[in-house]
Scaffold this active site. Structure first.
Site, PDB file in Angstrom:
ATOM      1  N   ASP A   1     -12.705   7.898   5.795  1.00 17.80           N
ATOM      2  CA  ASP A   1     -11.874   6.821   6.139  1.00 17.80           C
ATOM      3  C   ASP A   1     -10.355   7.181   5.810  1.00 17.80           C
ATOM      4  OD1 ASP A   1     -12.359   6.472   3.693  1.00 17.80           O
ATOM      5  OD2 ASP A   1     -13.016   4.255   3.727  1.00 17.80           O
TER       6      ASP A   1
ATOM      7  N   LYS B   1     -16.885   2.093  11.439  1.00 17.09           N
ATOM      8  CA  LYS B   1     -15.574   2.394  10.947  1.00 17.09           C
ATOM      9  C   LYS B   1     -14.583   3.437  11.629  1.00 17.09           C
ATOM     10  CE  LYS B   1     -14.582   2.865   6.667  1.00 17.09           C
ATOM     11  NZ  LYS B   1     -14.353   2.344   5.128  1.00 17.09           N
TER      12      LYS B   1
ATOM     13  N   ASN C   1       9.042   5.931  55.872  1.00 16.77           N
ATOM     14  CA  ASN C   1       9.420   4.590  55.488  1.00 16.77           C
ATOM     15  C   ASN C   1       8.511   3.564  55.430  1.00 16.77           C
ATOM     16  OD1 ASN C   1      12.103   3.401  54.403  1.00 16.77           O
ATOM     17  ND2 ASN C   1      11.107   1.807  55.821  1.00 16.77           N
TER      18      ASN C   1
ATOM     19  N   LYS D   1      -3.145   2.420  44.797  1.00 17.28           N
ATOM     20  CA  LYS D   1      -4.507   2.986  44.062  1.00 17.28           C
ATOM     21  C   LYS D   1      -5.005   4.118  44.989  1.00 17.28           C
ATOM     22  CE  LYS D   1      -8.869   2.138  45.097  1.00 17.28           C
ATOM     23  NZ  LYS D   1      -9.962   1.784  45.948  1.00 17.28           N
TER      24      LYS D   1
ATOM     25  N   TYR E   1       0.904  -2.992  49.135  1.00 18.25           N
ATOM     26  CA  TYR E   1      -0.441  -2.373  48.622  1.00 18.25           C
ATOM     27  C   TYR E   1      -0.648  -1.239  49.363  1.00 18.25           C
ATOM     28  CZ  TYR E   1      -5.024  -1.687  47.324  1.00 18.25           C
ATOM     29  OH  TYR E   1      -6.329  -1.042  46.946  1.00 18.25           O
TER      30      TYR E   1
ATOM     31  N   ASN F   1      -8.668   6.701  -7.398  1.00 20.06           N
ATOM     32  CA  ASN F   1      -9.405   8.101  -6.976  1.00 20.06           C
ATOM     33  C   ASN F   1      -9.183   8.057  -5.356  1.00 20.06           C
ATOM     34  OD1 ASN F   1     -11.537   9.863  -6.349  1.00 20.06           O
ATOM     35  ND2 ASN F   1     -12.958   8.215  -5.879  1.00 20.06           N
TER      36      ASN F   1
ATOM     37  N   ARG G   1     -16.223  -4.395   6.083  1.00 18.77           N
ATOM     38  CA  ARG G   1     -14.869  -5.019   6.054  1.00 18.77           C
ATOM     39  C   ARG G   1     -14.068  -4.880   7.470  1.00 18.77           C
ATOM     40  NH1 ARG G   1     -13.623  -2.012   0.581  1.00 18.77           N
ATOM     41  NH2 ARG G   1     -15.079  -0.838   1.362  1.00 18.77           N
TER      42      ARG G   1
ATOM     43  N   ARG H   1       1.483  -7.547  67.652  1.00 18.23           N
ATOM     44  CA  ARG H   1       1.676  -8.710  67.171  1.00 18.23           C
ATOM     45  C   ARG H   1       1.913  -9.751  68.560  1.00 18.23           C
ATOM     46  NH1 ARG H   1       7.644  -6.657  65.531  1.00 18.23           N
ATOM     47  NH2 ARG H   1       8.579  -7.444  67.492  1.00 18.23           N
TER      48      ARG H   1
ATOM     49  N   GLY I   1     -25.109   4.801  -0.679  1.00 21.82           N
ATOM     50  CA  GLY I   1     -23.834   4.981  -1.591  1.00 21.82           C
ATOM     51  C   GLY I   1     -23.242   6.257  -1.326  1.00 21.82           C
TER      52      GLY I   1
HETATM   53  C1  UD1 Z   1     -14.671   4.725  -2.224  1.00 20.57           C
HETATM   54  C2  UD1 Z   1     -14.824   5.149  -3.729  1.00 20.57           C
HETATM   55  C3  UD1 Z   1     -13.581   4.727  -4.618  1.00 20.57           C
HETATM   56  C4  UD1 Z   1     -12.179   5.311  -3.971  1.00 20.57           C
HETATM   57  C5  UD1 Z   1     -12.091   5.037  -2.507  1.00 20.57           C
HETATM   58  C6  UD1 Z   1     -11.024   5.627  -1.931  1.00 20.57           C
HETATM   59  C7  UD1 Z   1     -17.092   5.556  -4.346  1.00 20.57           C
HETATM   60  C8  UD1 Z   1     -18.145   4.830  -5.018  1.00 20.57           C
HETATM   61  N1  UD1 Z   1     -15.835   4.854  -4.329  1.00 20.57           N
HETATM   62  O1  UD1 Z   1     -14.548   3.169  -2.203  1.00 20.57           O
HETATM   63  O2  UD1 Z   1     -13.644   5.276  -6.038  1.00 20.57           O
HETATM   64  O3  UD1 Z   1     -11.173   4.730  -4.713  1.00 20.57           O
HETATM   65  O4  UD1 Z   1     -13.322   5.422  -1.888  1.00 20.57           O
HETATM   66  O5  UD1 Z   1     -10.700   5.198  -0.555  1.00 20.57           O
HETATM   67  O6  UD1 Z   1     -17.204   6.369  -3.574  1.00 20.57           O
HETATM   68  N2  UD1 Z   1     -20.310   6.232   3.106  1.00 20.57           N
HETATM   69  C9  UD1 Z   1     -21.511   6.752   3.419  1.00 20.57           C
HETATM   70  N3  UD1 Z   1     -22.774   6.329   3.088  1.00 20.57           N
HETATM   71  C10 UD1 Z   1     -22.940   5.537   2.099  1.00 20.57           C
HETATM   72  C11 UD1 Z   1     -21.792   4.752   1.685  1.00 20.57           C
HETATM   73  C12 UD1 Z   1     -20.390   5.463   2.081  1.00 20.57           C
HETATM   74  O7  UD1 Z   1     -21.253   7.819   4.317  1.00 20.57           O
HETATM   75  O8  UD1 Z   1     -24.141   4.949   1.776  1.00 20.57           O
HETATM   76  C13 UD1 Z   1     -18.992   6.823   3.494  1.00 20.57           C
HETATM   77  C14 UD1 Z   1     -18.249   5.609   4.237  1.00 20.57           C
HETATM   78  O9  UD1 Z   1     -18.655   5.917   5.631  1.00 20.57           O
HETATM   79  C15 UD1 Z   1     -16.842   6.092   3.851  1.00 20.57           C
HETATM   80  C16 UD1 Z   1     -17.013   6.883   2.760  1.00 20.57           C
HETATM   81  O10 UD1 Z   1     -18.389   6.988   2.201  1.00 20.57           O
HETATM   82  O11 UD1 Z   1     -16.095   6.907   4.692  1.00 20.57           O
HETATM   83  C17 UD1 Z   1     -16.464   5.846   1.569  1.00 20.57           C
HETATM   84  O12 UD1 Z   1     -16.941   4.467   1.349  1.00 20.57           O
HETATM   85  P1  UD1 Z   1     -16.368   3.178   1.299  1.00 20.57           P
HETATM   86  O13 UD1 Z   1     -17.454   2.109   1.460  1.00 20.57           O
HETATM   87  O14 UD1 Z   1     -15.267   3.026   2.186  1.00 20.57           O
HETATM   88  O15 UD1 Z   1     -15.958   3.197  -0.193  1.00 20.57           O
HETATM   89  P2  UD1 Z   1     -14.783   2.480  -0.941  1.00 20.57           P
HETATM   90  O16 UD1 Z   1     -15.071   1.046  -1.268  1.00 20.57           O
HETATM   91  O17 UD1 Z   1     -13.651   2.642   0.069  1.00 20.57           O
HETATM   92 CA    CA Z   2     -12.934   3.419   1.798  1.00 17.95          CA
END
Ligand code: UD1
Ligand code: CA
Length: 459
Positions: A110, A23, A384, A358, A373, A177, A16, A447, A85
């Protein structure tokens, strides 16, 4: 220090953000967002920290290493090869934690505004209540994008539903969450083993461990963040700029309380690592970045841009760009000057209107007041430099050096064809093009002589 280990998730691409940069490396006030998260976790007393990396992992590792001493802070990296995930990401750290019996703090990479205070509240509650899992929740006015925390009506505890999987009724819930959890280690990995990718995104969600542990009869608790801004997750650039504004304001507040005057905070940008002494005044439109150190009693701006500089006491900088330079006490720069890297401006020096300097050294009390410069030059003390003076440093192949001795007087519009050396106390006639060295104390004029002729009369 606590016997606590952290797992920080930073493997995601951050689709995103629409960016080539992973990110978590996007910067907020001069520091990648992941570095803020790491500092909070370290501040909460984690002695061992496993950072899960995946997308452009090498770059993430290298960048973090530029901001934190990895080994000293107990930071190690774990690879997540396929991004399946958040639950799958945490699972990658399992091997590293074989035999570990303690608690685990799991934080998403993040969340740059997360504070040590809130982490401590979460950890303390976790210990005090003897929970298997304690999650951090927050009440958001606009909960969109977040997973919602659902409290089961039959007293069966809580579960988290992701926005994409939520019913319209669940979407109205504004308790979200945050993405910060404290787990009992063994319970975490047992629960993760039971997570299935049975959701819209077909991912292994860490959030599923909440109801899985509840179902296993384990105790799951929750702590609410006192300030919901603190758990703002950065998923896109709109959120990045919201967070950046907040961090900038915190930086300005810290400086104001330390005795720095900031005339207009709304037009002033100061990076997190910048240090400024008391009674310095910052005028509107000023940006101070990087590892800049500024002394006391300075006047900066309006419209000064200063990056990675060391600036002494009582310095004035007006409407100018200064990068990677050293400016000594009571020097005055600007308006409209450009001081480039490798430059050292001495005490009480004046680099005035419309000048570029520089990779040069300018000695105490020397004046370069107008339209000059100065490049690859060593200027002594008390010189001066007249208006429009130019060091001709580049011969098309090499950069050559100009040296000018103490107390020399350079008339306006002089050119120094480098390499060239001017002795102490010399005088250079205005409009001269100096191609040869000038001995100390001598006058050089180079000059064409003026001629006066009769004008031809028109017939
Ligand atoms: C996630 C949560 C959500 C919460 C939100 C808070 C889950 C399923 N969802 O959603 O409930 O409200 O954060 O900000 O956890 N990452 C990995 N590997 C992966 C996927 C993600 O390392 O395979 C890391 C990302 O780099 C990131 C973090 O996990 O730092 C969260 O992932 P992101 O995709 O931002 O989750 P959200 O959709 O924000
Ligand atoms: Ca997030």
């Amino acid at each position: 220090m606590r016997n606590l280990v952290s797992i920080i998730l930073a493997a995601g691409e951050g689709t995103r953000m629409k960016s080539a940069l992973p990110k978590v490396l996007h910067q907020i006030c001069g520091q990648p967002m992941i570095v803020y998260v790491l500092k909070a976790v370290l501040g909460a007393g984690c002695r061992k920290n496993y950072l899960v990396v995946g997308h452009k992992g090498e770059k993430v590792i290298e960048t973090i290493g530029n901001f934190l001493p990895l080994r000293k802070k107990g930071i190690e990296f774990v690879k997540q090869n396929k991004l399946l995930g958040s639950g799958h990401a945490v699972f990658q750290a399992k091997k590293k934690l074989r035999g570990y019996r303690g608690n685990l703090l799991v934080v998403y990479g993040d969340l740059p505004l997360l504070t040590i205070r809130t982490l401590n509240r979460l950890i303390q509650t976790h210990y005090k209540q003897g929970n298997s899992l304690t999650i951090l929740g927050a009440t958001m006015e606009d909960a969109s994008g977040y997973g919602r925390i659902i409290e089961e009506s039959d007293g069966k505890g809580i579960r988290i539903v992701e926005e994409k999987d939520a019913t319209p009724g669940e979407l109205r819930i504004n308790q979200v969450n945050a993405g910060v959890y404290c787990f009992r280690g063994e319970d975490l990995f047992e629960a993760i083993g039971r997570v299935r990718p049975d959701n819209r995104k077909r991912e292994y969600y860490l959030t599923d461990t909440v109801h899985i542990l509840g179902g296993m009869g384990k105790k799951v608790g929750m702590v609410m963040a006192e300030d919901c801004r603190e758990v703002e997750g950065v998923n896109n650039r709109k959120q990045l700029v919201t967070v950046q504004k907040y961090v900038n304001m915190k930086n300005l507040e810290r400086l104001l309380l330390a005795g720095v005057t900031i005339v207009d905070p709304s037009s002033t940008f100061i990076d997190s690592a910048v240090k400024i002494g008391k009674d310095t005044i910052i005028y509107p439109g000023t940006t101070i970045l990087g590892k800049t150190r500024i002394g006391e009693y300075c006047k900066l701006g309006p419209y000064a841009f200063i990056q990675n500089c060391r600036i002494g006491n009582g310095v004035e900088v007006r409407a100018s760009f200064i990068y990677g330079a050293k400016i000594a006490d009571k020097a005055k720069v600007g308006p409209f000057s450009h001081i480039r890297p490798g430059t050292s401006v001495g005490e009480e020096v004046r680099v005035g209107n419309f000048c570029e300097v520089k990779k040069s050294r300018i000695g105490r009390g020397t004046k370069v007041s107008h339209l000059s410069y100065i490049g690859d030059a060593f200027l002594g003390k008390g010189i001066n430099i007249g208006a429009g003076t130019i060091t001709c440093n580049y011969d098309g192949v090499r950069k050559n050096i100009t040296r000018i001795g103490d107390g020399t007087f350079v008339g306006s519009d002089a050119k120094f064809i480098a390499p060239v050396k001017i002795g102490k106390g010399a005088v250079i006639g205005a409009g001269s093009t100096i191609t040869e060295d000038v001995p100390a104390g001598k006058l050089a004029i180079a000059r064409a002589r003026q001629v006066i002729k009769d004008r031809k009369k028109k017939k």
